[in-house]
Design an enzyme around this catalytic site. Structure first.
Site, short mmCIF file in Angstrom:
data_model
loop_
_atom_site.label_atom_id
_atom_site.label_comp_id
_atom_site.label_asym_id
_atom_site.label_seq_id
_atom_site.Cartn_x
_atom_site.Cartn_y
_atom_site.Cartn_z
N PHE A 1 0.86 -1.19 0.00
CA PHE A 1 0.00 0.00 0.00
C PHE A 1 0.89 1.23 0.00
O PHE A 1 1.64 1.48 0.94
CB PHE A 1 -0.96 0.06 1.20
CG PHE A 1 -1.91 1.22 1.05
CD1 PHE A 1 -3.09 1.07 0.34
CD2 PHE A 1 -1.61 2.47 1.56
CE1 PHE A 1 -3.95 2.16 0.14
CE2 PHE A 1 -2.46 3.57 1.36
CZ PHE A 1 -3.63 3.40 0.66
N ASP B 1 9.40 3.00 1.81
CA ASP B 1 8.22 3.81 2.13
C ASP B 1 7.99 3.71 3.64
O ASP B 1 7.42 2.74 4.12
CB ASP B 1 7.01 3.30 1.34
CG ASP B 1 5.75 4.10 1.67
OD1 ASP B 1 5.75 4.84 2.67
OD2 ASP B 1 4.75 3.96 0.93
N LYS C 1 2.66 11.55 7.01
CA LYS C 1 1.81 11.35 8.19
C LYS C 1 2.32 12.09 9.43
O LYS C 1 2.05 13.28 9.59
CB LYS C 1 1.68 9.85 8.47
CG LYS C 1 0.94 9.09 7.34
CD LYS C 1 0.67 7.66 7.74
CE LYS C 1 0.16 6.79 6.63
NZ LYS C 1 -1.29 6.84 6.44
C1 LIG Z 1 2.98 2.96 3.59
C2 LIG Z 1 2.12 4.06 3.07
N1 LIG Z 1 2.50 4.74 1.99
C3 LIG Z 1 1.76 5.74 1.48
C4 LIG Z 1 0.57 6.10 2.05
C5 LIG Z 1 -0.25 7.20 1.43
O1 LIG Z 1 -0.26 8.35 2.22
P1 LIG Z 1 -1.39 9.47 1.98
O2 LIG Z 1 -2.69 8.88 2.41
O3 LIG Z 1 -0.95 10.62 2.85
O4 LIG Z 1 -1.37 9.81 0.52
C6 LIG Z 1 0.12 5.42 3.19
C7 LIG Z 1 -1.17 5.76 3.81
O5 LIG Z 1 -1.78 5.02 4.53
C8 LIG Z 1 0.92 4.37 3.71
O6 LIG Z 1 0.54 3.68 4.78
#
Ligand SMILES: Cc1ncc(COP(=O)(O)O)c(C=O)c1O
Length: 399
Positions: free
Chosen positions: A141, A226, A255
């Site tokens: 994700f 990530d 976040k």
């Molecule tokens: C590992 C990871 N990458 C990217 C994102 C995407 O972030 P955003 O919702 O701020 O676009 C999330 C969101 O849950 C995430 O958990």
């Protein structure tokens, strides 16, 4: 109809139904607690998907935000502002990064990294134009934009949104030898979550990332981690990569970079990757704005100065131990690292959502993920007493 019923009905009528929230209408937050419009208090065990690591409405972040908002909020990058350089300096000192690119949402940070490594692949690695490949993992994700969902393996996230962006090779998560076999001359990068959060807190085998790091170095492949969910203390370290003693070439954070006050994300790089971006090739009106920078600077300061990362390590172990002590015939697995935890239920239990409803009735907010898993990720300021209370509520719900 009371206030919350009216608000829910309006949301249902006027809003797109792209979420299915628990029906609790929150109006106030402080530390680990949030309150609904009827005055009920809840222990927040989601922290807005790990964006509120510092606890709700942290007074120092609030003060920094208010102060900055009264002075200067947005200049765009057409001009410079007096906060961005300090954020760069403080992030570089904290993480050892050499180059930083600020954005807003997590998905934007991911998109930025994809653009940069493709360009790096063509200009530095010498991959033929249009042939760059990025290795990603099944059940990933990384966000919701078109390119990102193009390499999702979740039919719900992907189906119906084509045509898709090409250039991604999907392999299983946690198997370094499959990873080795997937690398070819056109591989510019690997984009991986240190722990797969949305997939249900899936922790790879020990040594996995050490091997991935070796393979990336040996093959001149940029390792992008990530850490948007795992980073900034969530797993008991500043970055989850530290659990394996490795360093990514590119690290994505978001976040909790703002403590939940404001969308702020960043691409951190310790290689030449970000150097390929020249004026006019990438940007964002709000990225790097002074309000975001002031908020992020204070969010990082309280995270490190108030012992939140250490607390996540110690209290996380205590919380997981507490969850493991629950005797239940519907629990298949309890796993976690730091305060990133999950309880996987047996499929016969009938789905995690009903238990999240029941927990809400007891004053604990948690989120189901992938049908059978209850994910738990409270703010990093949670105390032992609050964990004891949470474990007892969970025990009464699933025990
Ligand atoms: C590992 C990871 N990458 C990217 C994102 C995407 O972030 P955003 O919702 O701020 O676009 C999330 C969101 O849950 C995430 O958990």
């Amino acid at each position: 109809m009371n206030t919350s019923e009216k608000l829910i009905a309006t949301e249902q009528r006027l809003g797109a139904h792209n979420y299915k929230p628990l029906d609790v209408v929150l109006t106030r937050g402080e530390g680990v607690y949030v309150w609904d419009t009827d005055g009920n208090r809840y222990l927040d065990c989601l922290s807005a998907y790990s964006a509120v690591n510092q606890g709700h409405c942290h007074p120092k972040i609030l003060a920094a935000m208010v102060e900055q908002a009264g002075r200067l909020t947005l200049t765009s990058r057409a001009f410079r502002n007096d906060q961005l350089a300090y954020l760069y300096e403080e992030l570089a000192a904290l993480t050892g990064s050499h180059k930083i690119l600020p954005m807003n949402s997590g998905a934007e940070a991911v998109e930025t990294a994809i653009k940069a490594v493709r360009k790096w692949g063509y200009e530095v690695k010498g991959v033929p134009e249009g042939k760059a490949e990025i290795i990603v993992c099944a059940d990933n994700f990384h966000g919701r934009t078109l390119s990102i969902i193009s390499f999702s393996t979740d039919p719900e996230a992907r189906t119906g949104f084509g045509p898709y962006t090409p250039g991604f090779r999907i392999i299983p998560f946690g198997d370094a030898e499959v990873f080795a076999a997937a690398i070819n001359a056109n591989t510019v990068a690997a984009l991986i979550e240190p722990i797969q959060g949305e997939a249900g807190v899936i922790i790879p085998p020990a040594g996995y990332f050490t091997r991935i790091r070796e393979l990336c170095t040996a093959n001149n492949v940029t390792l992008i981690l990530d850490e948007i969910q795992t980073g900034l203390g969530r797993t008991g370290k500043l970055l989850a990569e530290e659990h394996e003693g490795i360093e990514a070439d590119v690290t994505l954070i978001g976040k909790a970079l703002s403590g939940g006050f404001y969308p702020v994300s960043a691409v951190l790089s310790n290689s030449e990757v970000l150097g390929v971006l020249k004026p006019g090739q990438h940007g964002s009106t709000f990225g790097g704005n002074p309000l975001a920078c002031a908020v992020a600077r204070t969010a990082l300061k309280v995270l490190t100065e108030e012992g939140m990362i250490e607390n996540a390590a110690v209290i996380g172990d205590y919380f997981i131990e507490g969850l493991r002590s629950i005797r239940s015939n519907i629990v298949r697995d309890v796993r976690g690292r730091g305060l990133m935890m999950a309880i996987e239920l047996e499929p016969e239990a009938g789905g995690a959502r009903q238990y999240c409803h029941a927990l809400k009735e007891r004053g604990l907010l948690a989120k189901d993920t992938h049908d059978h898993t209850i994910r738990l990720a409270p703010p990093l300021v949670i105390t032992k007493e609050q964990v004891d209370w949470a474990v007892s509520q969970i025990e009464m719900t699933i025990g």
